[in-house]
Design a protein around this motif. Structure first.
Motif, PDB file in Angstrom:
ATOM      1  N   UNK A   1      49.219 -15.706 -19.037  1.00 32.99           N
ATOM      2  CA  UNK A   1      49.607 -16.177 -20.376  1.00 32.99           C
ATOM      3  C   UNK A   1      49.051 -17.566 -20.657  1.00 32.99           C
ATOM      4  N   UNK A   2      49.133 -18.440 -19.649  1.00 31.94           N
ATOM      5  CA  UNK A   2      48.620 -19.804 -19.826  1.00 31.94           C
ATOM      6  C   UNK A   2      47.103 -19.787 -20.002  1.00 31.94           C
ATOM      7  N   UNK A   3      46.425 -18.948 -19.219  1.00 36.49           N
ATOM      8  CA  UNK A   3      44.963 -18.861 -19.312  1.00 36.49           C
ATOM      9  C   UNK A   3      44.522 -18.374 -20.688  1.00 36.49           C
ATOM     10  N   UNK A   4      45.200 -17.363 -21.204  1.00 38.57           N
ATOM     11  CA  UNK A   4      44.859 -16.854 -22.535  1.00 38.57           C
ATOM     12  C   UNK A   4      45.101 -17.918 -23.597  1.00 38.57           C
ATOM     13  N   UNK A   5      46.149 -18.714 -23.401  1.00 34.07           N
ATOM     14  CA  UNK A   5      46.434 -19.811 -24.327  1.00 34.07           C
ATOM     15  C   UNK A   5      45.370 -20.898 -24.292  1.00 34.07           C
ATOM     16  N   UNK A   6      44.771 -21.112 -23.111  1.00 36.21           N
ATOM     17  CA  UNK A   6      43.742 -22.146 -22.969  1.00 36.21           C
ATOM     18  C   UNK A   6      42.371 -21.655 -23.431  1.00 36.21           C
ATOM     19  N   UNK A   7      42.136 -20.367 -23.325  1.00 36.69           N
ATOM     20  CA  UNK A   7      40.808 -19.809 -23.621  1.00 36.69           C
ATOM     21  C   UNK A   7      40.518 -19.796 -25.119  1.00 36.69           C
ATOM     22  N   UNK A   8      39.234 -19.947 -25.460  1.00 39.33           N
ATOM     23  CA  UNK A   8      38.809 -19.835 -26.858  1.00 39.33           C
ATOM     24  C   UNK A   8      38.761 -18.362 -27.268  1.00 39.33           C
ATOM     25  N   UNK A   9      38.350 -17.510 -26.324  1.00 39.01           N
ATOM     26  CA  UNK A   9      38.266 -16.077 -26.600  1.00 39.01           C
ATOM     27  C   UNK A   9      39.645 -15.441 -26.451  1.00 39.01           C
ATOM     28  N   UNK A  10      39.998 -14.589 -27.379  1.00 37.71           N
ATOM     29  CA  UNK A  10      41.296 -13.917 -27.347  1.00 37.71           C
ATOM     30  C   UNK A  10      41.110 -12.434 -27.046  1.00 37.71           C
ATOM     31  N   UNK A  11      41.489 -11.955 -25.846  1.00 34.24           N
ATOM     32  CA  UNK A  11      41.412 -10.520 -25.556  1.00 34.24           C
ATOM     33  C   UNK A  11      42.338  -9.736 -26.488  1.00 34.24           C
ATOM     34  N   UNK A  12      41.987  -8.487 -26.729  1.00 34.45           N
ATOM     35  CA  UNK A  12      42.798  -7.671 -27.622  1.00 34.45           C
ATOM     36  C   UNK A  12      44.126  -7.271 -26.998  1.00 34.45           C
ATOM     37  N   UNK A  13      44.140  -7.104 -25.674  1.00 35.34           N
ATOM     38  CA  UNK A  13      45.367  -6.665 -25.005  1.00 35.34           C
ATOM     39  C   UNK A  13      45.301  -6.972 -23.518  1.00 35.34           C
ATOM     40  N   UNK A  14      46.473  -6.955 -22.882  1.00 42.61           N
ATOM     41  CA  UNK A  14      46.582  -7.064 -21.430  1.00 42.61           C
ATOM     42  C   UNK A  14      47.362  -5.857 -20.926  1.00 42.61           C
ATOM     43  N   UNK A  15      46.919  -5.291 -19.820  1.00 43.39           N
ATOM     44  CA  UNK A  15      47.632  -4.193 -19.172  1.00 43.39           C
ATOM     45  C   UNK A  15      48.135  -4.718 -17.831  1.00 43.39           C
ATOM     46  N   UNK A  16      49.442  -4.611 -17.606  1.00 42.33           N
ATOM     47  CA  UNK A  16      50.071  -5.244 -16.447  1.00 42.33           C
ATOM     48  C   UNK A  16      50.669  -4.195 -15.511  1.00 42.33           C
ATOM     49  N   UNK A  17      50.286  -4.275 -14.240  1.00 41.21           N
ATOM     50  CA  UNK A  17      50.875  -3.428 -13.207  1.00 41.21           C
ATOM     51  C   UNK A  17      52.176  -4.081 -12.747  1.00 41.21           C
ATOM     52  N   UNK A  18      53.286  -3.454 -13.058  1.00 40.76           N
ATOM     53  CA  UNK A  18      54.589  -3.980 -12.653  1.00 40.76           C
ATOM     54  C   UNK A  18      54.844  -3.614 -11.189  1.00 40.76           C
ATOM     55  N   UNK A  19      54.997  -4.633 -10.343  1.00 39.14           N
ATOM     56  CA  UNK A  19      55.264  -4.407  -8.925  1.00 39.14           C
ATOM     57  C   UNK A  19      56.755  -4.562  -8.648  1.00 39.14           C
ATOM     58  N   UNK A  20      57.288  -3.863  -7.643  1.00 40.56           N
ATOM     59  CA  UNK A  20      58.741  -3.906  -7.393  1.00 40.56           C
ATOM     60  C   UNK A  20      59.262  -5.273  -6.989  1.00 40.56           C
ATOM     61  N   UNK A  21      58.385  -6.126  -6.480  1.00 42.32           N
ATOM     62  CA  UNK A  21      58.839  -7.453  -6.025  1.00 42.32           C
ATOM     63  C   UNK A  21      59.173  -8.394  -7.181  1.00 42.32           C
ATOM     64  N   UNK A  22      58.580  -8.143  -8.345  1.00 42.41           N
ATOM     65  CA  UNK A  22      58.819  -9.008  -9.508  1.00 42.41           C
ATOM     66  C   UNK A  22      58.419  -8.263 -10.777  1.00 42.41           C
ATOM     67  N   UNK A  23      59.316  -8.243 -11.754  1.00 42.95           N
ATOM     68  CA  UNK A  23      59.018  -7.616 -13.042  1.00 42.95           C
ATOM     69  C   UNK A  23      58.584  -8.688 -14.035  1.00 42.95           C
ATOM     70  N   UNK A  24      57.411  -8.503 -14.618  1.00 47.03           N
ATOM     71  CA  UNK A  24      56.882  -9.491 -15.556  1.00 47.03           C
ATOM     72  C   UNK A  24      57.525  -9.322 -16.929  1.00 47.03           C
TER      73      UNK A  24
END
Length: 207
Positions: A115-138
């Motif tokens: 999230x921080x990287x996307x906020x710093x970047x000039x280019x804005x990706x259209x979407x992010x796909x996140x693999x939710x792991x059992x150790x931590x839910x994003x």
């Protein structure tokens, strides 16, 4: 000793399970379908992969190759600014990430870094796909999508033919001496180098 033999057996089982998962054409087809159907990616589009060392990492790399997508793998341990620099250079349509990485004694949250990287970047990706792991839910935002849900609803897709000179991936230099430089490898060159090095450098034969 007995403990060493037990560990060796368990490691062999883990290796077999990892190989079965990453080698499965059906798994690769389903992930490729997620990229094609939901993310609307087509041959020549670029994606950034920011993931820990999990089976889904090589699976999504192979899925990108299946569709003629150009992927760039960014080391999961990089800080947000280093990730942002590579996002700006590659200009990916989609970023593939995970909820966390696991290091000795701690769980590292990946999503806040992304999230921080996307906020710093000039280019804005259209979407992010996140693999939710059992150790931590994003925590997911409006442009974030759950890997597992998308793959579960995807219909397998076949390979897309590409030219040997079409780009396969972008590999970035460390950037310690300045701006990271993206080295582009093409499909044909990578395949030839891989086939030659496996046999002549590593002594690994087919099978």
């Amino acid at each position: 000793g007995a403990d060493g033999e037990t560990l060796a057996r368990e490691m062999e089982k883990l290796g077999d399970a990892f190989k079965a998962m990453t080698d499965s054409p059906d798994v690769q087809k389903a992930v490729a379908a997620m990229l094609q159907d939901f993310c609307q990616l087509k041959t020549g589009d670029r994606v950034t992969i920011h993931m820990p060392m999990v089976p889904e990492l090589p699976i999504v790399m192979l899925a990108c190759a299946r569709l003629g997508l150009i992927h760039s793998v960014v080391f999961g341990g990089f800080a947000a600014r280093e990730l942002a620099t590579r996002i700006d250079d590659a200009e990916p349509k989609v970023i593939l990430s995970a909820s966390c990485g696991i290091e000795p004694g701690r769980v590292v949250a990946y999503k806040p870094l992304l999230d921080e990287a996307i906020g710093l970047a000039r280019h804005a990706p259209e979407a992010s796909v996140v693999l939710q792991r059992p150790q931590l839910t994003a925590e997911m935002g409006p442009n974030d999508h759950d890997w597992g849900e998308l793959v579960a609803s995807a219909s397998p897709v076949d390979c897309v033919p590409v030219s040997s000179t079409d780009p396969l991936y972008i590999l970035y230099t460390s950037g310690t001496t300045g701006q990271p430089k993206g080295v582009v490898r093409d499909n044909g060159g990578h395949a030839v180098a891989l086939a030659w090095s496996m046999r002549n450098i590593y002594g690994i034969e087919p099978g």
